[in-house]
Design a protein around this motif. Structure first.
Motif, PDB file in Angstrom:
ATOM      1  N   VAL A 150       0.850  -1.202   0.000  1.00  0.00           N
ATOM      2  CA  VAL A 150       0.000   0.000   0.000  1.00  0.00           C
ATOM      3  C   VAL A 150       0.884   1.250   0.000  1.00  0.00           C
ATOM      4  CG1 VAL A 150      -1.688   1.331   1.325  1.00  0.00           C
ATOM      5  CG2 VAL A 150      -1.933  -1.152   1.132  1.00  0.00           C
ATOM      6  N   ILE A 151       1.939   1.241   0.818  1.00  0.00           N
ATOM      7  CA  ILE A 151       2.871   2.372   0.861  1.00  0.00           C
ATOM      8  C   ILE A 151       3.562   2.516  -0.486  1.00  0.00           C
ATOM      9  CG2 ILE A 151       4.926   3.330   1.990  1.00  0.00           C
ATOM     10  CD1 ILE A 151       4.144   1.766   4.491  1.00  0.00           C
ATOM     11  N   ASN A 152       3.950   1.406  -1.073  1.00  0.00           N
ATOM     12  CA  ASN A 152       4.577   1.419  -2.396  1.00  0.00           C
ATOM     13  C   ASN A 152       3.645   2.032  -3.442  1.00  0.00           C
ATOM     14  OD1 ASN A 152       6.642   0.580  -4.364  1.00  0.00           O
ATOM     15  ND2 ASN A 152       5.106  -0.903  -5.037  1.00  0.00           N
TER      16      ASN A 152
ATOM     17  N   TYR B  18      10.628  -3.568   0.888  1.00  0.00           N
ATOM     18  CA  TYR B  18       9.950  -2.380   0.346  1.00  0.00           C
ATOM     19  C   TYR B  18      10.781  -1.115   0.523  1.00  0.00           C
ATOM     20  CZ  TYR B  18       5.875  -5.018  -0.931  1.00  0.00           C
ATOM     21  OH  TYR B  18       5.053  -5.920  -1.557  1.00  0.00           O
ATOM     22  N   VAL B  19      11.658  -1.075   1.516  1.00  0.00           N
ATOM     23  CA  VAL B  19      12.598   0.040   1.659  1.00  0.00           C
ATOM     24  C   VAL B  19      13.486   0.117   0.417  1.00  0.00           C
ATOM     25  CG1 VAL B  19      14.654   0.832   2.905  1.00  0.00           C
ATOM     26  CG2 VAL B  19      12.633   0.120   4.182  1.00  0.00           C
ATOM     27  N   ILE B  20      13.993  -1.030  -0.020  1.00  0.00           N
ATOM     28  CA  ILE B  20      14.872  -1.079  -1.202  1.00  0.00           C
ATOM     29  C   ILE B  20      14.081  -0.853  -2.482  1.00  0.00           C
ATOM     30  CG2 ILE B  20      16.502  -2.498  -2.506  1.00  0.00           C
ATOM     31  CD1 ILE B  20      17.031  -4.038   0.119  1.00  0.00           C
ATOM     32  N   LEU B  21      12.901  -1.500  -2.587  1.00  0.00           N
ATOM     33  CA  LEU B  21      12.077  -1.375  -3.792  1.00  0.00           C
ATOM     34  C   LEU B  21      11.686   0.073  -4.052  1.00  0.00           C
ATOM     35  CD1 LEU B  21      10.425  -2.703  -6.098  1.00  0.00           C
ATOM     36  CD2 LEU B  21       8.534  -2.923  -4.473  1.00  0.00           C
TER      37      LEU B  21
ATOM     38  N   THR C 215      19.172  -5.373  -9.319  1.00  0.00           N
ATOM     39  CA  THR C 215      18.594  -4.366 -10.213  1.00  0.00           C
ATOM     40  C   THR C 215      18.787  -2.931  -9.732  1.00  0.00           C
ATOM     41  OG1 THR C 215      16.440  -4.641  -9.122  1.00  0.00           O
ATOM     42  CG2 THR C 215      16.849  -5.957 -11.098  1.00  0.00           C
ATOM     43  N   THR C 216      18.639  -2.702  -8.424  1.00  0.00           N
ATOM     44  CA  THR C 216      18.688  -1.332  -7.900  1.00  0.00           C
ATOM     45  C   THR C 216      20.006  -0.619  -8.197  1.00  0.00           C
ATOM     46  OG1 THR C 216      17.110  -1.900  -6.150  1.00  0.00           O
ATOM     47  CG2 THR C 216      18.423   0.095  -5.831  1.00  0.00           C
ATOM     48  N   PRO C 217      21.173  -1.245  -7.966  1.00  0.00           N
ATOM     49  CA  PRO C 217      22.429  -0.558  -8.306  1.00  0.00           C
ATOM     50  C   PRO C 217      22.546  -0.207  -9.786  1.00  0.00           C
ATOM     51  CG  PRO C 217      22.864  -2.429  -6.862  1.00  0.00           C
ATOM     52  CD  PRO C 217      21.441  -2.542  -7.301  1.00  0.00           C
TER      53      PRO C 217
END
Length: 439
Positions: free
Chosen positions: A280-282, A359-362, A421-423
């Motif tokens: 939901v936050i995302n 979700y912090v990373i996403l 993926t994030t980096p």
């Protein structure tokens, strides 16, 4: 080269963000009403059949080969450059290709319906309705809405994000009201439900299409001026986005399957609820920052690196506020679920904080994916997404079984995939901004 009108553009972003967040909240409320109404209209058995059958039909929306995203960027670039011919012919090419895909999809299901009994294949056990007819009607509406939904990408391209979200609310209100009225009849026809859902989506898409047609003749699709040479500019970026979407779909769909395979079906419940809670936050973060994609495209075309840097800094500041929201959500998770479910669920130690970390990373990656997608530089991240989807399953199984981490191992496998993926999103963003600064 002109610079972005920062004051005007920030005003557009703020307006879109405020309305999109409000519409997202209303959307969740309406979705909350939908499930009990569907259960009333269909009953437990038909509801299960309905959700299973419609989930199969919904796969068509994944097979646009990224044309919608490609069209969004191409229209934004062409509008900034004042290239009306590219706008018109790109729109025409996109609608033609999507129409062709939709026609082939419908014909495939139509032919299959003469040879296959979907009622038997899905072990549905329907005796009062034909599942073949229901699926044909569902795929027909899906194909029509698939074509018309390109209007959303055009509206995003001209920075009407909140308008798109508002149309979704109109669609959901019709859907909820129609379900409520039908529930009063005491009937349990899946065909009627499929018709009502298809019509609700059609209303949203047709309003968007009519609005576009009236707004400018240049962005009105017409099959009289089709030049497939313009499809290259759409498909080049679009196909990469399509590969990323499929990789993300595989990544998201495999966790529950891994849990059911390695553990029990009951273990899926706490894992799934944790994801739904933090997602939901995302969703609200994406709603608030959704218009940044087009803003980055504009600034990139104008080579306004200063505006891009300022916007990225503001996005990261907003992320820090969101981060605080995740922490609060984690603290109240157990008592909230106790009230929401009316009972306590058993959670493996460490599962909820790991889901929160996921979700912090996403959400952190969203700050950079909007820029990367907006400038169509997704080659590296496409490769990373494919690798992460491949790595996720063996990594999750290894951590869950070999390392005896249970469910924690499954979510850690997903976190490892994000750390691939994030980096890449971050690296592409930094590289492109440095390159722009040297030009």
């Amino acid at each position: 080269m002109n610079k972005v009108n920062e004051r005007k553009q920030n005003g557009i972003i703020i307006k879109n963000s405020i309305f999109s967040i409000g519409f997202k909240g209303l959307s969740y409320f309406l979705s909350f009403l939908t499930t009990p109404l569907l259960l009333t209209c269909l009953g437990d058995v038909k509801y299960g059949i309905y959700t299973t059958a419609l989930s199969l039909v919904s796969w068509i929306y994944y097979f646009d080969f990224g044309i919608g995203s490609g069209l969004r960027n191409k229209v934004t670039e062409a509008v900034i450059n004042g290239d009306q011919e590219t706008v018109q012919k790109s729109v025409n090419a996109a609608y033609f290709i999507i129409s062709l895909i939709s026609l082939l999809a419908f014909m495939l299901v139509l032919v299959a319906s003469f040879f296959l009994d979907f009622n038997e294949i899905l072990h549905a056990g329907l005796t009062d309705e034909s599942l073949n007819v229901i699926l044909l009607v569902a795929i027909l509406f899906a194909c029509i809405n698939f074509i018309l939904s390109l209007s959303k990408n055009i509206l995003w391209a001209i920075q009407l994000t909140a308008f798109v979200d508002g149309l979704s609310i109109i669609s959901k209100v019709f859907w909820v009201v129609a379900l409520w009225l039908y529930s009063k009849t005491g009937r349990t026809s899946m065909l009627i439900i499929v018709l009502l859902e298809g019509i609700s989506e059609f209303i949203r898409n047709i309003i968007a299409s009519v609005y576009i047609s009236r707004k400018s003749i240049r962005i009105r699709p017409t099959f009289c001026k089709i030049d497939l040479a313009y499809s290259k500019g759409i498909l080049g970026f679009g196909l990469q986005v399509f590969v990323m979407q499929i990789a993300a779909l595989v990544l998201n769909a495999t966790d529950n399957m891994i849990i059911m395979r390695l553990f029990t079906a009951s273990d899926v419940t706490p894992y799934s609820l944790g994801h739904k809670y933090f997602s939901v936050i995302n969703a609200f973060f994406i709603a608030a920052t959704g218009s940044l994609w087009t803003s980055y495209t504009m600034a990139y075309v104008m080579k306004d690196v200063i505006y891009i840097k300022k916007t990225l800094k503001k996005a990261i500041m907003f992320y820090c506020i969101t981060l605080l929201g995740i922490v609060i959500a984690y603290v109240v998770y157990i008592p909230f679920m106790r009230v929401y479910l009316g009972r306590d669920l058993e959670y493996q130690n460490g599962l909820i904080p790991l889901i929160a970390l996921y979700y912090v990373i996403l959400i952190f990656s969203h700050n950079f994916s909007a820029f990367v997608h907006g400038i169509s530089k997704v080659k590296l991240t496409t490769i990373a997404c494919v690798i992460s989807a491949i790595v996720n399953i063996p990594c999750s199984i290894f951590l869950a079984i070999r390392c005896s981490m249970g469910l924690n191992g499954v979510i850690l496998g997903s976190i490892v995939s994000l750390l691939i993926t994030t980096p890449c999103y971050l690296y592409t963003t930094v590289t492109e901004i440095k390159r722009m600064g040297k030009e």
